[in-house]
Enzyme design. Sequence first.
Site, mmCIF file in Angstrom:
data_model
loop_
_atom_site.group_PDB
_atom_site.id
_atom_site.type_symbol
_atom_site.label_atom_id
_atom_site.label_comp_id
_atom_site.label_asym_id
_atom_site.label_seq_id
_atom_site.Cartn_x
_atom_site.Cartn_y
_atom_site.Cartn_z
ATOM 1 N N LYS A 11 0.860 -1.193 0.000
ATOM 2 C CA LYS A 11 0.000 0.000 0.000
ATOM 3 C C LYS A 11 0.888 1.232 0.000
ATOM 4 C CE LYS A 11 -4.283 -0.284 0.752
ATOM 5 N NZ LYS A 11 -5.109 -0.988 -0.248
ATOM 6 N N THR A 56 -2.734 -5.827 0.493
ATOM 7 C CA THR A 56 -2.197 -4.469 0.683
ATOM 8 C C THR A 56 -3.007 -3.758 1.766
ATOM 9 O OG1 THR A 56 -3.561 -3.386 -1.011
ATOM 10 C CG2 THR A 56 -1.471 -4.358 -1.751
ATOM 11 N N ARG A 173 26.870 36.548 -9.277
ATOM 12 C CA ARG A 173 25.494 36.174 -9.611
ATOM 13 C C ARG A 173 24.797 35.618 -8.372
ATOM 14 N NH1 ARG A 173 25.601 30.189 -12.658
ATOM 15 N NH2 ARG A 173 26.675 29.151 -10.936
ATOM 16 N N GLN A 221 28.083 22.863 -9.502
ATOM 17 C CA GLN A 221 28.745 21.562 -9.356
ATOM 18 C C GLN A 221 29.747 21.606 -8.197
ATOM 19 O OE1 GLN A 221 27.975 23.060 -12.291
ATOM 20 N NE2 GLN A 221 27.913 21.605 -13.985
ATOM 21 N N HIS A 249 17.685 29.827 -11.883
ATOM 22 C CA HIS A 249 18.347 30.977 -12.507
ATOM 23 C C HIS A 249 17.671 32.296 -12.143
ATOM 24 C CE1 HIS A 249 20.604 28.105 -14.835
ATOM 25 N NE2 HIS A 249 19.513 27.611 -15.401
HETATM 26 O O1 LIG Z 1 26.740 26.541 -11.951
HETATM 27 C C1 LIG Z 1 26.483 26.375 -13.154
HETATM 28 N N1 LIG Z 1 26.844 25.214 -13.764
HETATM 29 C C2 LIG Z 1 26.599 24.963 -15.079
HETATM 30 O O2 LIG Z 1 26.947 23.884 -15.600
HETATM 31 C C3 LIG Z 1 25.924 25.967 -15.815
HETATM 32 N N2 LIG Z 1 25.504 26.053 -17.111
HETATM 33 C C4 LIG Z 1 24.902 27.258 -17.246
HETATM 34 O O3 LIG Z 1 24.370 27.677 -18.310
HETATM 35 N N3 LIG Z 1 24.911 27.942 -16.068
HETATM 36 C C5 LIG Z 1 25.560 27.171 -15.165
HETATM 37 N N4 LIG Z 1 25.830 27.345 -13.840
#
Ligand SMILES: O=c1[nH]c(=O)c2[nH]c(=O)[nH]c2[nH]1
Length: 297
Positions: A11, A56, A173, A221, A249
């Site tokens: 369930k 279940t 940014r 990343q 973004h």
């Molecule tokens: O931190 C980011 N990694 C990306 O791989 C990426 N690609 C992108 O267009 N902006 C960003 N910003």
Amino acid sequence: MPILGQNQYGKAENRVVRITRDGATHHIKDLNVSVSLSGDMEEVHLSGSNTNVLPTDTTKNTVYAFAKEHGIESAEQFGIHLARHFVTSQPAIHRARIRIEEYSWERIEHSGKGAHSFVRTGQETRLAQITYDGSAWEVVSGLKDLTVMNSTDSEFWGYVKDKYTTLPEAHDRILATDVSARWRFNWTDDEQPTPTWDTSYAQVKQHMLEAFAETYSLSLQQTLYAMGARIIDHRSEIDEVRFSLPNKHHFLVDLAPFGLKNDNEVYFAADRPYGLIEATVLRDGVEALIPADLTNL
Ligand SMILES: O=c1[nH]c(=O)c2[nH]c(=O)[nH]c2[nH]1
């Protein structure tokens, strides 16, 4: 004859709210529990015999009965009780997977009588997945929808540029994401002492947030790796962390048509499309077991 492949049943999404009354002071646990069982289930699929099938509906009832009988100390502990019960009480069931989402409530501070009023906290949802096969445990905890933002200390430049690249390099940014993370405990058998689940959760979340705040970011990343590495370095009970981080973004608005200068002050918060940055951070020497796609975990 076609072969029956992997199968599981149970369930899904049992919503259980457990109130613990300590005089006039009440405590709430609010969970969404999904049970998934597998074992000797060939006959129900092939001949329609239900001999091995625990309904279940029964698995749902068990969730509610256990909330009363055992209480809900933590999502992980509750999941362990349930998984152990299904595997050890039913000979045909060889594996149980319990998935839990937990919604958090905060006490409403007020000057009236009683402590039984709560406000749902709009922050993250806590997650736990417990799997048991009668000998080994796998506990993966996590969270989703933990929204964070750095309004500076983030850059993104020096990337590949081909004929389709239009992105301007950014030296200051906004970096924002909704953190979705899962981490796997190295607790696997009943002989080892169990981790203190709630403390571990609070500490992992704190390390994640501190790493997000303290990392001067050259990419999402890099921030992701810093968040995972901090958990692996500080929490010995955890061997693996996986993240799925949407890059929320924020684009600077062109105010020049209005004769205004935009000195990193006014942004358009776009909701889609979004970059999606995903990776696992592991303790050296361990095998990665958390699946790459977290959407269903
Ligand atoms: O931190 C980011 N990694 C990306 O791989 C990426 N690609 C992108 O267009 N902006 C960003 N910003």
